[in-house]
Write an enzyme that holds these catalytic residues in place. Structure first.
Site, short mmCIF file in Angstrom:
data_model
loop_
_atom_site.label_atom_id
_atom_site.label_comp_id
_atom_site.label_asym_id
_atom_site.label_seq_id
_atom_site.Cartn_x
_atom_site.Cartn_y
_atom_site.Cartn_z
N PRO A 55 -3.01 15.49 19.72
CA PRO A 55 -3.23 14.83 21.01
C PRO A 55 -4.25 15.61 21.83
O PRO A 55 -4.16 16.83 21.94
CB PRO A 55 -1.85 14.89 21.68
CG PRO A 55 -0.89 15.28 20.61
CD PRO A 55 -1.67 16.05 19.60
N THR A 101 -6.36 15.18 25.59
CA THR A 101 -6.78 14.46 26.79
C THR A 101 -8.30 14.39 26.82
O THR A 101 -8.97 15.41 26.67
CB THR A 101 -6.26 15.19 28.05
OG1 THR A 101 -4.84 15.09 28.07
CG2 THR A 101 -6.82 14.55 29.32
N ALA A 112 -2.39 12.24 25.74
CA ALA A 112 -1.19 12.11 26.54
C ALA A 112 -1.30 10.89 27.45
O ALA A 112 -2.33 10.66 28.09
CB ALA A 112 -0.98 13.37 27.38
N GLN A 153 1.59 9.63 22.58
CA GLN A 153 2.21 10.81 23.19
C GLN A 153 2.61 10.47 24.63
O GLN A 153 1.75 10.09 25.45
CB GLN A 153 1.28 12.01 23.17
CG GLN A 153 2.02 13.28 23.61
CD GLN A 153 1.12 14.49 23.71
OE1 GLN A 153 0.21 14.51 24.53
NE2 GLN A 153 1.39 15.51 22.91
N HIS A 197 5.90 14.71 24.85
CA HIS A 197 5.12 15.91 25.15
C HIS A 197 6.01 16.87 25.94
O HIS A 197 6.20 16.75 27.14
CB HIS A 197 3.89 15.53 25.97
CG HIS A 197 2.84 16.61 26.02
ND1 HIS A 197 3.07 17.91 25.65
CD2 HIS A 197 1.53 16.57 26.42
CE1 HIS A 197 1.98 18.63 25.80
NE2 HIS A 197 1.02 17.83 26.26
N ALA A 220 5.50 20.27 25.76
CA ALA A 220 4.77 21.53 25.60
C ALA A 220 3.79 21.71 26.75
O ALA A 220 3.78 20.95 27.71
CB ALA A 220 4.01 21.50 24.26
N TYR A 223 4.20 21.09 30.82
CA TYR A 223 4.51 19.83 31.49
C TYR A 223 6.01 19.69 31.73
O TYR A 223 6.78 20.60 31.47
CB TYR A 223 3.89 18.67 30.71
CG TYR A 223 2.39 18.78 30.68
CD1 TYR A 223 1.65 18.80 31.86
CD2 TYR A 223 1.70 18.93 29.48
CE1 TYR A 223 0.27 18.94 31.85
CE2 TYR A 223 0.32 19.08 29.46
CZ TYR A 223 -0.39 19.09 30.66
OH TYR A 223 -1.76 19.24 30.65
N GLY A 229 -7.29 19.63 16.44
CA GLY A 229 -7.72 19.08 17.71
C GLY A 229 -9.23 18.96 17.81
O GLY A 229 -9.82 17.93 17.46
#
Length: 359
Positions: free
Chosen positions: A22, A24, A55, A97, A173, A175, A178, A317
């Protein structure tokens, strides 16, 4: 090469063991809608065994960063269908996510409303990217029990919305500092009620959300992302091993698809009292579900991780960001494109859908 072998995730056959992590990308510019550009971006990367989406905000109250998409209005759900349709037409598998940022937010992107968190504890020592530039964090509002119950319901509804939008499943999510990790942590959670104090109480929120997600869409469509030793956004544990051993053991009692275990990013220093050994060895061995290992893996280190027999899948990623045909490049041992960090967050096509494929 194990990375390129197939893997059965519940009832889903993954064509390889490479997961697009994932990320952003901040390219949702109107009402939290998914765009045609986003559909092209994900479709380009459909050769991943599994795509984990950027996310996605579960509610208006979950929003922390500008230009990020949502899954809480009918219009948003409809907009994601073009993404999932194009990925599926390319033979891909994609999970959504689910995201609540908690205190990692700013009121300028929340219609002036302060962010919420387990406790009214401000993030110190770093700043937040907002639509009005970089700003200091604000002191969040402490969530009431009613807020907590509503947020858990929002997660469940967002999961149902994700399936309605055509996603193959969802990932919580939990991790990177958050909301679920804020509840877990000793630095962000100062509560004295049933959601604070002991490790068992601090883990309650995450476990209740997981129960709600499983009830909403079925365990075979649910995963969770954790980052035990990653100190982003002021997250610290008195004893991370004790906290995550308890959490993982409780998760092992549930029937769901996978745990994504994110290792500490190399750019973040290890807190002085944290264990120095490998997170996959320390925590991954405890996981009973499919294990996805992530953070800074290469072709060779990813394959070596699979050879150890602890992790089942490897998440990539920035490598997937810059190389839409990453599995093919790994297969051929081809040179990789270099990610342009200046275009990672926000912008248009450049640095998003214009990275070259192999000829």
């Amino acid at each position: 090469m194990q990375l390129l072998t197939s893997y059965k995730l519940g009832s889903i056959e993954l064509k390889n063991r490479m997961v697009m992590a994932p990320m952003t990308r901040s390219r949702s510019f109107s009402k939290g809608l998914a765009t045609d550009l986003m559909a092209e971006y994900y479709a380009q990367r459909a050769s991943a065994g599994l795509i984990l989406s950027e996310a996605i905000n579960i509610s208006a109250d979950a929003i922390g960063s500008p230009f990020t998409p949502g899954l809480y209005t009918a219009e948003q759900v409809e907009s994601w269908k073009k993404v999932t349709d194009t990925v599926h037409k390319k033979g891909g598998v994609i999970f959504a996510q689910l995201w609540h940022t908690g205190r990692v937010a700013h009121s300028v992107d929340r219609n002036g409303v302060l962010p919420v968190a387990p406790s009214a504890v401000k993030i110190e020592g770093m700043q937040h990217f907002t639509s009005q530039g970089v700003k200091d964090y604000e002191t969040p509002r402490e969530m009431s029990i009613a807020d907590i119950r509503q947020t858990i319901a929002d997660y469940a509804q967002a999961a149902k919305n994700a399936i309605a939008a055509g996603f193959d499943g969802v990932e919580l999510h939990a991790a990177n500092g958050y909301l679920p990790q804020q509840f877990l942590s000793d630095s962000a959670n100062l509560r004295t009620d049933e959601y604070g104090g002991s490790i068992e109480n601090k883990a309650r929120f995450t476990l209740e959300v997981m129960h709600a997600l499983i009830d909403a869409v079925g365990g075979d469509k649910v995963g969770i992302k954790i980052s035990p030793l990653h100190p982003y956004a002021g997250i610290a544990f008195d004893d991370p091993t004790a906290t995550y051993t308890y959490l993982i053991n409780e998760l092992n009692k549930l029937n769901f698809a996978f745990v994504e275990l994110m290792k500490r990013a190399p750019t973040f220093p290890l807190l002085p009292h944290y264990p120095v050994d490998d997170e996959i060895e320390r925590f991954g061995k405890l996981v009973k579900q499919t294990l996805i290992a992530g953070t800074a893996y290469t072709r060779d280190t990813g394959d070596a991780e699979l050879e150890k027999g602890i992790a089942d899948l490897i998440a990539y990623g920035a490598a997937f960001l810059a190389n839409p045909d990453l599995p093919r490049r790994f297969e051929l041992g081809a040179e990789l494109n270099t990610p342009d960090r200046a275009t990672m967050f926000g912008g248009g096509e450049h640095g998003y859908i214009d990275y070259p494929f192999l000829k």
